[in-house]
Design an enzyme around this catalytic site. Structure first.
Site, PDB file in Angstrom:
ATOM      1  CG  HIS A 238       7.900   8.486 -38.710  1.00 48.15           C
ATOM      2  ND1 HIS A 238       6.608   8.528 -38.249  1.00 48.15           N
ATOM      3  CD2 HIS A 238       7.836   8.890 -40.011  1.00 48.15           C
ATOM      4  CE1 HIS A 238       5.801   8.921 -39.227  1.00 48.15           C
ATOM      5  NE2 HIS A 238       6.522   9.150 -40.305  1.00 48.15           N
TER       6      HIS A 238
ATOM      7  CG  ASP B 111       8.145   1.544 -29.722  1.00 49.50           C
ATOM      8  OD1 ASP B 111       8.508   0.676 -30.539  1.00 49.50           O
ATOM      9  OD2 ASP B 111       6.945   1.817 -29.504  1.00 49.50           O
TER      10      ASP B 111
ATOM     11  CB  THR C 102      -1.306   4.253 -37.645  1.00 54.61           C
ATOM     12  OG1 THR C 102      -0.985   5.560 -38.141  1.00 54.61           O
ATOM     13  CG2 THR C 102      -1.953   3.438 -38.739  1.00 54.61           C
TER      14      THR C 102
END
Ligand code: NAD
Ligand code: ZN
Length: 276
Positions: free
Chosen positions: A131, A116, A200
């Site tokens: 990622h 993001d 996470t």
């Protein structure tokens, strides 16, 4: 021995906050490792919690590289939904606290699984996006990266590469694709003696193995989550790979919303706890 669990709602002045502040002050190299949970208070839901995107879009059906190659238009339904949650989101106090720690020389960098861009928006300078990111489009045929135009997120067609016409995907790592920037991760993890693990679920490998690597190297692992995870409870893969029972990776779990727990520790590390 299990991790110390501090319920921040019940004990907002628990002594473990001071301990964590001291650990960060004394650390030679502190690093943060973040996941979707750090952005939940910015209005971006995580994937695994009830109502999260995985409950609407089964990951094996929408988020694998095979699914994209087979049916890009279907995969783009998920990509657009993700784009919609990210659009307009602002960093929250947890992102800001990590940026402040880095600015004060107390944090070497952030390894994030998020796509993001909110760490950068908060002012963090060294951010490793394992990622990938949702800011750009990626062509798998020729490798070209292009900015993600807003129309792509509003439309309903599959964008095509300007150079080679192949279907593009967001520059995010799908299941079945290799994690990015492992050299940079290695660089940050090597010599790391304090790791802040924020939001996470530690279920997506190999990134989820990072806290265990720090622990194995003798570092302290401070976890910030709404609930215990495999890192808290010793129920994770790949730690004592050569045998031996799994044991907890986290030394302390600060249980509560990251926007509260991370700044509470950061204030103690920066010596600004009493000023407010
Ligand atoms: P996850 O959804 O598997 O787990 C999120 C974790 O955050 C959970 O353990 C949950 O308990 C915790 N959490 C939720 N709200 C919290 C809060 N306010 N404060 C503290 N903790 C909170 O996320 P993951 O481990 O990052 O793995 C999911 C994958 O999906 C990642 O690889 C990531 O790339 C991707 N993802 C990214 C975003 C994003 O960029 N913001 C959002 C969703 C998913
Ligand atoms: Zn191309």
């Amino acid at each position: 021995m299990g991790a110390v669990v501090v319920d921040m709602g019940m004990e907002p002045d628990h002594p473990a906050l001071e301990d964590a502040g001291r650990i960060l002050r004394r650390a030679r190299k502190a690093v943060a490792f973040t996941g979707a949970g750090i952005s939940v208070e910015s209005g971006i839901p995580d994937f695994r919690s009830p109502g999260g995107l995985w409950t609407v879009f089964a990951p094996e059906e929408y988020a694998t590289i095979e699914a994209f190659l087979e049916n890009p238009a279907k995969a783009w339904k998920l990509f657009r939904a993700i784009g919609g949650t990210i659009a307009g989101a602002r960093p929250n106090q947890a992102h800001e606290a990590l940026a402040a720690l880095e600015a004060a020389g107390r944090l070497a960098g952030v390894i994030t699984q998020n796509i993001d861009g909110l760490h950068q928006a908060a002012g963090s300078r060294r951010v490793v996006e394992v990622h990938g990111d949702h800011r750009r489009l990626q062509c798998l045929s020729c490798g070209r990266l292009a900015p993600m135009p807003e129309e792509v997120l509003r439309g309903d067609s599959v964008p095509a590469c300007e150079a080679c016409s192949a279907p593009q995907k967001p520059n995010v790592v799908l299941f079945g694709e290799a994690v990015r920037s492992l050299d940079e991760v290695e660089g940050l993890v090597s010599g790391c003696d304090a790791l802040l693990v924020v939001g996470t679920s530690a279920q997506v490998y190999p990134a989820a193995g990072i806290p265990a690597a720090v622990k194995r190297g003798g570092g302290t692992v401070l976890e910030f989550n709404l609930e215990p995870t495999p890192l808290t409870e010793g129920d994770f893969q790949g730690f004592f790979r050569g045998g031996g029972p799994p044991c907890p990776v986290s030394d302390i779990l600060f249980r509560g919303p990251a926007g509260t727990t991370v700044p509470a520790v950061a204030r103690r590390a920066l010596g600004t706890a009493k000023e407010r």
